[in-house]
Design a protein around this motif. Structure first.
Motif, mmCIF file in Angstrom:
data_model
loop_
_atom_site.group_PDB
_atom_site.id
_atom_site.type_symbol
_atom_site.label_atom_id
_atom_site.label_comp_id
_atom_site.label_asym_id
_atom_site.label_seq_id
_atom_site.Cartn_x
_atom_site.Cartn_y
_atom_site.Cartn_z
ATOM 1 N N ILE A 1 -30.646 53.877 44.560
ATOM 2 C CA ILE A 1 -31.340 52.930 43.705
ATOM 3 C C ILE A 1 -30.699 51.568 43.906
ATOM 4 O O ILE A 1 -29.540 51.451 44.305
ATOM 5 C CB ILE A 1 -31.307 53.325 42.208
ATOM 6 N N MET A 2 -31.467 50.548 43.668
ATOM 7 C CA MET A 2 -30.974 49.170 43.702
ATOM 8 C C MET A 2 -31.279 48.593 42.324
ATOM 9 O O MET A 2 -32.437 48.418 41.972
ATOM 10 C CB MET A 2 -31.672 48.367 44.798
ATOM 11 N N ASN A 3 -30.240 48.364 41.569
ATOM 12 C CA ASN A 3 -30.415 47.868 40.219
ATOM 13 C C ASN A 3 -30.346 46.342 40.232
ATOM 14 O O ASN A 3 -29.602 45.753 41.010
ATOM 15 C CB ASN A 3 -29.318 48.441 39.312
ATOM 16 N N SER A 4 -31.124 45.708 39.356
ATOM 17 C CA SER A 4 -31.031 44.254 39.248
ATOM 18 C C SER A 4 -29.623 43.898 38.789
ATOM 19 O O SER A 4 -28.968 44.676 38.107
ATOM 20 C CB SER A 4 -32.068 43.714 38.261
ATOM 21 N N THR B 1 -34.760 49.244 40.400
ATOM 22 C CA THR B 1 -34.866 49.435 38.957
ATOM 23 C C THR B 1 -34.184 48.279 38.243
ATOM 24 O O THR B 1 -33.483 47.483 38.870
ATOM 25 C CB THR B 1 -34.245 50.788 38.532
ATOM 26 N N SER B 2 -34.395 48.188 36.982
ATOM 27 C CA SER B 2 -33.797 47.124 36.194
ATOM 28 C C SER B 2 -33.215 47.727 34.927
ATOM 29 O O SER B 2 -33.747 47.574 33.845
ATOM 30 C CB SER B 2 -34.849 46.064 35.851
ATOM 31 N N GLN B 3 -32.136 48.451 35.093
ATOM 32 C CA GLN B 3 -31.457 49.065 33.961
ATOM 33 C C GLN B 3 -30.411 48.089 33.426
ATOM 34 O O GLN B 3 -29.787 47.359 34.192
ATOM 35 C CB GLN B 3 -30.794 50.377 34.386
ATOM 36 N N ASP C 1 -26.551 53.237 32.778
ATOM 37 C CA ASP C 1 -27.990 53.506 32.676
ATOM 38 C C ASP C 1 -28.616 53.636 34.062
ATOM 39 O O ASP C 1 -29.481 54.484 34.287
ATOM 40 C CB ASP C 1 -28.696 52.390 31.906
ATOM 41 N N ALA C 2 -28.181 52.801 35.002
ATOM 42 C CA ALA C 2 -28.721 52.852 36.367
ATOM 43 C C ALA C 2 -28.351 54.178 37.036
ATOM 44 O O ALA C 2 -29.185 54.803 37.692
ATOM 45 C CB ALA C 2 -28.207 51.674 37.182
ATOM 46 N N ILE C 3 -27.114 54.604 36.852
ATOM 47 C CA ILE C 3 -26.677 55.879 37.434
ATOM 48 C C ILE C 3 -27.477 57.030 36.835
ATOM 49 O O ILE C 3 -27.975 57.898 37.553
ATOM 50 C CB ILE C 3 -25.159 56.068 37.231
#
Length: 191
Positions: A99-102, A79-81, A86-88
C-alpha cells in the motif's frame, strides 16, 4: 483489459538493431479484440513490449469494489489512512501486498521548530473555506456554516458511510475523528 494489451505482444516484437534503429516484426504484435459493456479495444498495443512486461499498476480508492480491483490487479493500492497503524491494518485486513499511504509532513531543524511551523500553518487556515472542505470530506451533503468551531460535531450530522457514493474511505476517516470528539476546528485542521 490493460494486462491483456501488455501481454498480447511477443517480447521480441521490437528489437534495437546495431545501427540504433528499432526493427519491428508485425507478426509478433497481436490483436486483443475486447468487446465490453463500456468500451471496445481491437489492439494491438502500439508500443514495444516493456522489458518488465507490464508497468507497475496503482489503484486508488478505498471502497469495497476499489479494494477488490486493487487486490486482484494492482501491485500497489493507494490509501489515505490517518495514522501508520491504520495504514498497516488497512493493508492486512484487505490482503494487500503493498500500500502507499498519503503522507503529510512538517520539516524543521528541531521539535520546537516543527511545533512553531505547525502552529503558523494552523494560524493561516481560512476556517470558512475549511468548513466547506470538511463538508466535502464528509460526503458533501452537510452544512457546517453555523456550527461553533470549538465544539464537536453533532452525531446527527454525520452521514452513514454506506449512504455516500464517493470517497467513502475519507468519509469513514473523518466520521471516526468526529466520533472521537474532535472539535470542528480540529476536524478542519485534519482536513
Amino acid at each position: 483489459m490493460v494486462n491483456a494489451l501488455y501481454d498480447a505482444n511477443e517480447r521480441d516484437a521490437a528489437q534495437r538493431r546495431s545501427s540504433g534503429a528499432i526493427g519491428v516484426d508485425p507478426r509478433k504484435f497481436h490483436r486483443v479484440d475486447y468487446k465490453g459493456r463500456h468500451f471496445d479495444v481491437q489492439g494491438p498495443l502500439d508500443v514495444p513490449p516493456l522489458p518488465q512486461g507490464r508497468p507497475v499498476q496503482f489503484q486508488a480508492g478505498q471502497s469495497d469494489p476499489g479494494i477488490t480491483v486493487g487486490a486482484r490487479y494492482a501491485e500497489v493500492v493507494y490509501t489515505s489512512q490517518p495514522k501508520l497503524e491504520d495504514a498497516i491494518a488497512f493493508g492486512r485486513a484487505n490482503g494487500l501486498s503493498f500500500i502507499m499511504n498519503s503522507f503529510h509532513s512538517v520539516i524543521g531543524e528541531s521539535d520546537a521548530d516543527v511545533a512553531r511551523r505547525l502552529k503558523e500553518k494552523h494560524e493561516r487556515i481560512d476556517y470558512e473555506q475549511g468548513r466547506l472542505k470538511l463538508a466535502d470530506m464528509l460526503g458533501g451533503e452537510i452544512d457546517l456554516s453555523d456550527l461553533p468551531l470549538d465544539k464537536p460535531l453533532p452525531e446527527t450530522l454525520l452521514p452513514e458511510v454506506s449512504s455516500v457514493n464517493r470517497r467513502r474511505g475519507r468519509v469513514d476517516v473523518f466520521r471516526r475523528y468526529a466520533q472521537q470528539g474532535l472539535t470542528l476546528r480540529e476536524l478542519i485542521i485534519h482536513a
